[in-house]
Design a protein around this motif. Structure first.
Motif, PDB file in Angstrom:
ATOM      1  N   ILE A  60       0.839  -1.195   0.000  1.00  0.00           N
ATOM      2  CA  ILE A  60       0.000   0.000   0.000  1.00  0.00           C
ATOM      3  C   ILE A  60       0.881   1.254   0.000  1.00  0.00           C
ATOM      4  CG2 ILE A  60      -2.019  -1.047   1.087  1.00  0.00           C
ATOM      5  CD1 ILE A  60      -1.121   0.179   3.743  1.00  0.00           C
ATOM      6  N   VAL A  61       0.361   2.297  -0.611  1.00  0.00           N
ATOM      7  CA  VAL A  61       0.953   3.631  -0.552  1.00  0.00           C
ATOM      8  C   VAL A  61      -0.085   4.507   0.126  1.00  0.00           C
ATOM      9  CG1 VAL A  61       1.747   5.620  -1.879  1.00  0.00           C
ATOM     10  CG2 VAL A  61       2.319   3.303  -2.641  1.00  0.00           C
ATOM     11  N   TYR A  62       0.344   5.242   1.131  1.00  0.00           N
ATOM     12  CA  TYR A  62      -0.612   6.063   1.869  1.00  0.00           C
ATOM     13  C   TYR A  62       0.015   7.378   2.317  1.00  0.00           C
ATOM     14  CZ  TYR A  62       1.716   4.302   6.083  1.00  0.00           C
ATOM     15  OH  TYR A  62       2.635   3.998   7.036  1.00  0.00           O
ATOM     16  N   ASN A  63      -0.860   8.331   2.585  1.00  0.00           N
ATOM     17  CA  ASN A  63      -0.460   9.627   3.117  1.00  0.00           C
ATOM     18  C   ASN A  63      -0.515   9.523   4.633  1.00  0.00           C
ATOM     19  OD1 ASN A  63      -0.337  12.239   4.091  1.00  0.00           O
ATOM     20  ND2 ASN A  63      -1.593  13.093   2.463  1.00  0.00           N
ATOM     21  N   HIS A  64       0.632   9.603   5.281  1.00  0.00           N
ATOM     22  CA  HIS A  64       0.644   9.407   6.732  1.00  0.00           C
ATOM     23  C   HIS A  64       0.018  10.571   7.502  1.00  0.00           C
ATOM     24  CE1 HIS A  64       4.601  11.571   6.476  1.00  0.00           C
ATOM     25  NE2 HIS A  64       4.086  12.148   7.541  1.00  0.00           N
ATOM     26  N   ASP A  65      -0.249  11.696   6.809  1.00  0.00           N
ATOM     27  CA  ASP A  65      -0.901  12.840   7.449  1.00  0.00           C
ATOM     28  C   ASP A  65      -2.422  12.701   7.485  1.00  0.00           C
ATOM     29  OD1 ASP A  65       1.564  14.193   7.755  1.00  0.00           O
ATOM     30  OD2 ASP A  65       1.441  14.928   5.695  1.00  0.00           O
ATOM     31  N   GLU A  66      -2.937  11.725   6.744  1.00  0.00           N
ATOM     32  CA  GLU A  66      -4.391  11.551   6.599  1.00  0.00           C
ATOM     33  C   GLU A  66      -4.992  10.895   7.831  1.00  0.00           C
ATOM     34  OE1 GLU A  66      -7.937  11.883   4.496  1.00  0.00           O
ATOM     35  OE2 GLU A  66      -6.019  12.286   3.527  1.00  0.00           O
ATOM     36  N   ALA A  67      -5.880  11.631   8.498  1.00  0.00           N
ATOM     37  CA  ALA A  67      -6.678  11.130   9.619  1.00  0.00           C
ATOM     38  C   ALA A  67      -5.853  10.234  10.546  1.00  0.00           C
ATOM     39  CB  ALA A  67      -7.914  10.413   9.095  1.00  0.00           C
ATOM     40  N   ASP A  68      -6.354   9.053  10.827  1.00  0.00           N
ATOM     41  CA  ASP A  68      -5.688   8.122  11.746  1.00  0.00           C
ATOM     42  C   ASP A  68      -5.124   6.920  11.001  1.00  0.00           C
ATOM     43  OD1 ASP A  68      -6.296   9.641  14.024  1.00  0.00           O
ATOM     44  OD2 ASP A  68      -8.277   8.709  14.194  1.00  0.00           O
ATOM     45  N   VAL A  69      -4.693   7.107   9.767  1.00  0.00           N
ATOM     46  CA  VAL A  69      -4.289   5.968   8.938  1.00  0.00           C
ATOM     47  C   VAL A  69      -3.151   5.168   9.577  1.00  0.00           C
ATOM     48  CG1 VAL A  69      -2.694   7.231   7.422  1.00  0.00           C
ATOM     49  CG2 VAL A  69      -3.847   5.182   6.583  1.00  0.00           C
ATOM     50  N   VAL A  70      -2.180   5.822  10.167  1.00  0.00           N
ATOM     51  CA  VAL A  70      -1.046   5.100  10.767  1.00  0.00           C
ATOM     52  C   VAL A  70      -1.516   4.240  11.933  1.00  0.00           C
ATOM     53  CG1 VAL A  70       1.182   5.330  11.937  1.00  0.00           C
ATOM     54  CG2 VAL A  70       0.633   6.825  10.005  1.00  0.00           C
ATOM     55  N   LYS A  71      -2.332   4.807  12.799  1.00  0.00           N
ATOM     56  CA  LYS A  71      -2.860   4.041  13.936  1.00  0.00           C
ATOM     57  C   LYS A  71      -3.706   2.867  13.448  1.00  0.00           C
ATOM     58  CE  LYS A  71      -5.755   4.439  18.062  1.00  0.00           C
ATOM     59  NZ  LYS A  71      -6.200   3.085  17.932  1.00  0.00           N
ATOM     60  N   GLU A  72      -4.564   3.107  12.465  1.00  0.00           N
ATOM     61  CA  GLU A  72      -5.424   2.043  11.946  1.00  0.00           C
ATOM     62  C   GLU A  72      -4.606   0.936  11.284  1.00  0.00           C
ATOM     63  OE1 GLU A  72      -8.955   3.340   9.826  1.00  0.00           O
ATOM     64  OE2 GLU A  72      -8.868   5.233  10.932  1.00  0.00           O
ATOM     65  N   LEU A  73      -3.545   1.312  10.567  1.00  0.00           N
ATOM     66  CA  LEU A  73      -2.661   0.305   9.960  1.00  0.00           C
ATOM     67  C   LEU A  73      -2.033  -0.575  11.030  1.00  0.00           C
ATOM     68  CD1 LEU A  73      -0.794   2.328   7.190  1.00  0.00           C
ATOM     69  CD2 LEU A  73      -2.229   0.321   6.833  1.00  0.00           C
ATOM     70  N   LEU A  74      -1.527   0.048  12.069  1.00  0.00           N
ATOM     71  CA  LEU A  74      -0.903  -0.717  13.157  1.00  0.00           C
ATOM     72  C   LEU A  74      -1.918  -1.590  13.880  1.00  0.00           C
ATOM     73  CD1 LEU A  74       1.545   1.928  14.648  1.00  0.00           C
ATOM     74  CD2 LEU A  74       2.125  -0.118  13.319  1.00  0.00           C
ATOM     75  N   ASP A  75      -3.097  -1.043  14.146  1.00  0.00           N
ATOM     76  CA  ASP A  75      -4.136  -1.820  14.821  1.00  0.00           C
ATOM     77  C   ASP A  75      -4.522  -3.052  14.002  1.00  0.00           C
ATOM     78  OD1 ASP A  75      -4.153  -0.026  16.904  1.00  0.00           O
ATOM     79  OD2 ASP A  75      -6.026   0.975  16.299  1.00  0.00           O
ATOM     80  N   LEU A  76      -4.682  -2.875  12.685  1.00  0.00           N
ATOM     81  CA  LEU A  76      -5.032  -4.002  11.823  1.00  0.00           C
ATOM     82  C   LEU A  76      -3.932  -5.053  11.816  1.00  0.00           C
ATOM     83  CD1 LEU A  76      -6.804  -2.496   8.687  1.00  0.00           C
ATOM     84  CD2 LEU A  76      -7.654  -4.297  10.172  1.00  0.00           C
ATOM     85  N   GLN A  77      -2.685  -4.595  11.768  1.00  0.00           N
ATOM     86  CA  GLN A  77      -1.584  -5.560  11.746  1.00  0.00           C
ATOM     87  C   GLN A  77      -1.515  -6.342  13.057  1.00  0.00           C
ATOM     88  OE1 GLN A  77       2.168  -4.210  10.030  1.00  0.00           O
ATOM     89  NE2 GLN A  77       1.060  -2.631   8.899  1.00  0.00           N
TER      90      GLN A  77
END
Length: 138
Positions: A60-77
């Motif tokens: 995946i390519v994502y914008n780390h400034d967007e909302a809570d994407v980093v937290k959600e990625l970590l939570d899913l992993q």
């Protein structure tokens, strides 16, 4: 392992294109290329069935400034500890990151993980690359 010969009827133009491509890719002969195509067909079929153990990557390519994407990625992993083998994180520029997640498990579960990761808000592009554990291939 017994080798079987079989014939295939195809239009001459199609064969010429095929020969050009397999030559560019460095195949020794048509048989090697056709074996790879058949293996790929089998792997995709197995994934579609969704009931066998498989391996793959989710990129995946994502914008780390967007909302809570980093937290959600970590939570899913963390939610899929049994299926996620490893991940690689690369900073593409000051806003965009590339994440490669290596997965192994039941095909249906791997597809579920990929769908959830790729659909997160902030993810710009994502792709599941599927393969097999190799146990079933000859």
């Amino acid at each position: 392992m017994k080798i079987v010969r079989f014939g295939v009827s195809i239009p001459e133009e199609l064969l010429q294109k095929f020969d050009k491509i397999i030559n560019e890719k460095g195949y020794a002969n048509r048989s090697e290329a056709i074996r790879d195509l058949i293996r790929d067909f089998i792997v995709r079929y197995e994934w579609e069935k969704g009931d066998m153990e498989v391996a793959g990557t989710i990129t995946i390519v994502y914008n780390h400034d967007e909302a809570d994407v980093v937290k959600e990625l970590l939570d899913l992993q963390h939610e899929y500890l049994d299926e996620i083998v490893s991940s690689l994180h690369v900073h593409m520029d000051e806003h965009n990151c590339l994440e490669v997640v290596v997965v192994k498990g039941r095909a249906s579960k791997i597809k579920e993980i990929a769908d959830r990761l790729i659909s997160l808000k902030g993810v710009k592009h994502g792709k599941l690359v599927m393969t097999t554990t190799g146990r079933e291939l000859l």
